[in-house]
Write an enzyme that holds these catalytic residues in place. Structure first.
Site, PDB file in Angstrom:
ATOM      1  N   CYS A 186      49.945  41.550  23.637  1.00 45.84           N
ATOM      2  CA  CYS A 186      50.490  42.335  22.304  1.00 45.84           C
ATOM      3  C   CYS A 186      50.175  40.880  21.396  1.00 45.84           C
ATOM      4  O   CYS A 186      50.596  39.764  21.515  1.00 45.84           O
ATOM      5  CB  CYS A 186      51.816  42.415  22.232  1.00 45.84           C
ATOM      6  SG  CYS A 186      52.081  43.897  23.291  1.00 45.84           S
ATOM      7  N   GLY A 232      56.093  41.170  25.222  1.00 47.24           N
ATOM      8  CA  GLY A 232      56.690  40.765  26.356  1.00 47.24           C
ATOM      9  C   GLY A 232      57.449  41.778  27.044  1.00 47.24           C
ATOM     10  O   GLY A 232      57.094  43.207  26.838  1.00 47.24           O
ATOM     11  N   HIS A 260      30.037  41.706  58.849  1.00 47.18           N
ATOM     12  CA  HIS A 260      31.335  42.120  59.590  1.00 47.18           C
ATOM     13  C   HIS A 260      31.805  43.440  58.942  1.00 47.18           C
ATOM     14  O   HIS A 260      32.843  43.688  59.217  1.00 47.18           O
ATOM     15  CB  HIS A 260      32.003  40.779  59.480  1.00 47.18           C
ATOM     16  CG  HIS A 260      31.738  39.748  60.211  1.00 47.18           C
ATOM     17  ND1 HIS A 260      31.707  39.474  61.467  1.00 47.18           N
ATOM     18  CD2 HIS A 260      31.336  38.546  59.871  1.00 47.18           C
ATOM     19  CE1 HIS A 260      31.081  38.543  61.988  1.00 47.18           C
ATOM     20  NE2 HIS A 260      30.862  37.559  60.942  1.00 47.18           N
TER      21      HIS A 260
END
Ligand code: AGP
Length: 607
Positions: free
Chosen positions: A2, A101, A502
C-alpha cells in the site's frame, strides 16, 4: 505494501497526489483513493475506486478536486476483497484515514467498541478510523495516542480531522512513513520516490511518534506529547532516475542500467585495488571472528544470498546458511554471538526480514544489512549497513537490485578473505580485477539483446519451462525461474540437474523448453550428461554456456547463447542478465503489464 501520500501547501493537492500515487503504484494496485480536506473545515471530499490510479484519475476528472490539503492511497488488498468500499481513505465520524499495514486485533476492537453494524467495509483499517473517532474530543494527539495504544499489528496511518482543516497527522509502527518540506508546503509518503520530485531532504518518521504537517511547518512529537528532533536525510538520486527514460517498461530500463549501478556500487568501495568498508565502519574482526554466517532475505534477495553462500563457502571455507526470512522465526533459529547475520533487502522494509534481523540482534549476533533504500527500517535495525547504489527500482520484478546485491557480496567475500589472511596478494588482485570487469561484461550481454529476444520468442506459448544447472548455475536459475513466472505467468521451475531424475523428469515432454546453464568448469561434464537425459526425453534445450567451450553436436541444441567469459565465480553476472532479459521479453511480447504483475506488490510489509 500500500502506498500512502499526504500533501498540504499552496498547490492543488489533488494533482500532486495523483502524480505521487502513480509513482507509488508499485506498492499495490488493487484500488486507489484520495480525500481532500475542506478548506473551511467539515467533511472532506472522498474519491476512491477499485482499479488502477488511472481509473482514479478518471473519477477525479469527473469531480471537483479543488483543495490544497489531502491524503491518498493505493491498495494491496489484505482484509476485504477488491471493491470500491474497501478502497481507502476510510471515514468514521470526524476522522478520515489511510492505512498501510495490518491491524491484527481488528476483530476484538470491533467487538469491544460495538462497531459490527457501523462499518461500511470489510477492512481492518476502517476499524482504526472508528476507534480514533471514538477517542477524538478535539485533541488530535490524545486521540492518536489512545488509539495507537489499543492497536496490535503494523501500521502507517495518515489522518485528517474534519475540524482541523489544512493539517495532516501521521503515526506509524513498523510500516514506513517519510516526510519532507516542499518549499510551498509539506508532504508525507510511504516512499522517498514520491518526495524526490519536490526535494532531496527528508526524514523517516520514528515509530510511535506523531508528525503533524501544516502548510508552513512540520512538527514531530513522541507519544507523550513532547517535541522530538527531526533527523534529516538526503536522497542521493534525482527525479530523472524515477522515469522510464524512453523505455516501454521500467523493467527494461532497470536491466539496462546494470553496468552503471554495479559500477556505482563497487567502485567507491575499492581503495588501492582492495575492498574497503571503512566508510560503512565495518570492522574486520566482524568478518574474521565469526564461525558461521546466516543470510536472511526473501525472494530475489534470498537468491542473491544463495550465490553469496556458494562464494563464501568455496572461497573462505566457512559454513553459510541462507534462510527464507518468512520461515526463520518458525524453525527455532540457532544464531549467536559467533554467527554473522547478513540481511539482504532492496526495499529495506520487508517485514519478515526485519523481524528476523531484530531477533538475531537480540541473540547477540553481529548484523550487516545490504539495503538499497537509504534510511529504511532494515538499515536502521542493523548494526552495520552497506547500501547498494541501484537507485530507485520501480518494476516489481527485481533486476538491478539483485546484481548490485551480488556485487556487494563479492566485495564482502574478498574483504573477509583479507581479514582472515586467506588469499595471496596475487589472488586478491586477480579477483578484484575480475570484479571490476563486471560492468563491461554486462554491457556486452546487453548489446546482444536481440539475440536474447529471439530465444525468448521460443517460449511464448510454453506452459512450463524448466531450468537446470548445478552449483552456482543452479543458484542463478532459481532467480531466473522466479523472474520468468513472476512477469510472464508461465509455470517455471529451477532444478539442480542431478536431482531431476529423482522425480521431476516425469514432467519433461517434447513441449517443454529447458534452459540449461553451464558455466562452471568443474561441473561441466556432469551438467552436460544431465542435459542429455532431458534431451533423450524430447526436451528442447536452450543452452547458456561459457564462451567458446567445446560442445559436441551443435545441432542437438534448440538454441545456444555463448556467454562472455569471466572467471567461473563471476559467470553468474552475465548469465543472470540473460535470464532477466528472457523473462522480460516473454512478458512484454505476451502483452502483459510487465512492471506490475498480477497479485504482487513491490514492498512486502505484511507477514
Ligand atoms: C522479485 O522480483 C520480487 N519482487 C521479490 O521476490 C523481492 O525480491 C522480495 O519481495 C524481497 O524484497 P526486498 O528485497 O525489498 O526485501
Amino acid at each position: 505494501m500500500c502506498g500512502i501520500i499526504g500533501y498540504t501547501g499552496k498547490k492543488e493537492a489533488g494533482a500532486i497526489m495523483l502524480d505521487a500515487l502513480e509513482l507509488l503504484e508499485y506498492r499495490g494496485y488493487d484500488s486507489a483513493g484520495i480525500a481532500l480536506s475542506a478548506e473551511a473545515g467539515g467533511e472532506p471530499k472522498l474519491l476512491k475506486r477499485a482499479g488502477r490510479v488511472k481509473d482514479l484519475r478518471t473519477l477525479c476528472a469527473e469531480n471537483d478536486t479543488s483543495g490544497t490539503c489531502g491524503i491518498g492511497h493505493t491498495r494491496w488488498a489484505t482484509h476485504g476483497g477488491v471493491c470500491d468500499e474497501n478502497a481507502h481513505p476510510h471515514r468514521f465520524g470526524k476522522v478520515t484515514i489511510i492505512h498501510n499495514g495490518i491491524i491484527e486485533n481488528y476483530r476484538e476492537l470491533t467487538e469491544k467498541y460495538g462497531l459490527e453494524d457501523k462499518l461500511c467495509s470489510q477492512t481492518d483499517s476502517e476499524v482504526v478510523a472508528a476507534v480514533l473517532s471514538r477517542f477524538y474530543e478535539g485533541d488530535p494527539y490524545a486521540a492518536i495516542r489512545k488509539t495507537v495504544l489499543k492497536l496490535k499489528g503494523t501500521f502507517a496511518l495518515a489522518i485528517l480531522f474534519d475540524d482541523i482543516p489544512g493539517k495532516i497527522f501521521a503515526v506509524r509502527n513498523v510500516s514506513p512513513i517519510v516526510a519532507a518540506s516542499t518549499g510551498d508546503g509539506a508532504i508525507l509518503s510511504s516512499d522517498v520516490a514520491a518526495i524526490v520530485p519536490f526535494t532531496n531532504q527528508y526524514f523517516v518518521v520514528p515509530e510511535f511518534h506523531v508528525v503533524c504537517l501544516s502548510k508552513d511547518r512540520i512538527e514531530l512529537f513522541d507519544l507523550s506529547g513532547d517535541k522530538a528532533c527531526i533527523d534529516w536525510l538526503t536522497v542521493d538520486w534525482d527525479v530523472s532516475r524515477s522515469d522510464k527514460g524512453g523505455y516501454p517498461f521500467y523493467m527494461e530500463k532497470e536491466i539496462m542500467e546494470q553496468p552503471q549501478v554495479i559500477g556505482d556500487t563497487i567502485m567507491p568501495r575499492i581503495k588501492e585495488g582492495k575492498p574497503d568498508f571503512s566508510a560503512e565502519g565495518i570492522p574486520d574482526n566482524i568478518l574474521s571472528d565469526c564461525k558461521r554466517i546466516c543470510v536472511i532475505a526473501c525472494g530475489t534477495a534470498m537468491h542473491a544470498g544463495l550465490v553469496g553462500k556458494s562464494l563464501i563457502q568455496a572461497m573462505i571455507g566457512i559454513h553459510v546458511d541462507v534462510v527464507m526470512a518468512s520461515e526463520f522465526m518458525y524453525n527455532d533459529p540457532v544464531v549467536d554471538k559467533e554467527t554473522l547475520v547478513i540481511a539482504i533487502s532492496q526495499s529495506g522494509e520487508t517485514i519478515d526480514t526485519l523481524e528476523a534481523l531484530k531477533f538475531a540482534r537480540k541473540c547477540g549476533s553481529p548484523t550487516i544489512s545490504i539495503v538499497n533504500v537509504k534510511g529504511a527500517s532494515i538499515a536502521r535495525a542493523s548494526e552495520y549497513v552497506i547500501y547498494t547504489c541501484a537507485g530507485p527500482e520501480i518494476a516489481v520484478a527485481s533486476t538491478k537490485a539483485y546484481t548490485t546485491q551480488l556485487a556487494v557480496l563479492y566485495l564482502l567475500t574478498a574483504r573477509m578473505a583479507m581479514a582472515r589472511g586467506l588469499w595471496t596478494k596475487e589472488k586478491l588482485t586477480a579477483y578484484m580485477k575480475e570484479l571490476m570487469r563486471v560492468p563491461k561484461v554486462i554491457e556486452e550481454v546487453l548489446l546482444r539483446k536481440d539475440e536474447i529476444h529471439h530465444i525468448a520468442d521460443t517460449m511464448l506459448n510454453a506452459r512450463d519451462v524448466f531450468m537446470i544447472g548445478r552449483g552456482l548455475d543452479y543458484s542463478i536459475l532459481l532467480e531466473g525461474s522466479l523472474k520468468l513466472k513472476e512477469v510472464s505467468y508461465i509455470h517455471s521451475e529451477a532444478y539442480a540437474s542431478g536431482e531431476l531424475k529423482h522425480g521431476t523428469i516425469a514432467l519433461i515432454t517434447e513441449e517443454t523448453p529447458v534452459i540449461a546453464v553451464v558455466t562452471q568448469d568443474k561441473l561441466k561434464s556432469k551438467e552436460l550428461s544431465n542435459i542429455k537425459e532431458v534431451q533423450s526425453r524430447g526436451a528442447k534445450v536452450i543452452l547458456l554456456i561459457k564462451g567458446e567451450e567445446q560442445i559436441e553436436q551443435e545441432k542437438i541444441w534448440y538454441r545456444i547463447f555463448r556467454l562472455p567469459v569471466m572467471a567461473d565465480e563471476f559467470m553468474v553476472m552475465p548469465a543472470s542478465v540473460v535470464l532477466q532479459l528472457i523473462a522480460y521479453y516473454v512478458s512484454a511480447d505476451k502483452g502483459l503489464d510487465v512492471d506490475k504483475p498480477r497479485n504482487l506488490a513491490k514492498v512486502v510489509t505484511v507477514e
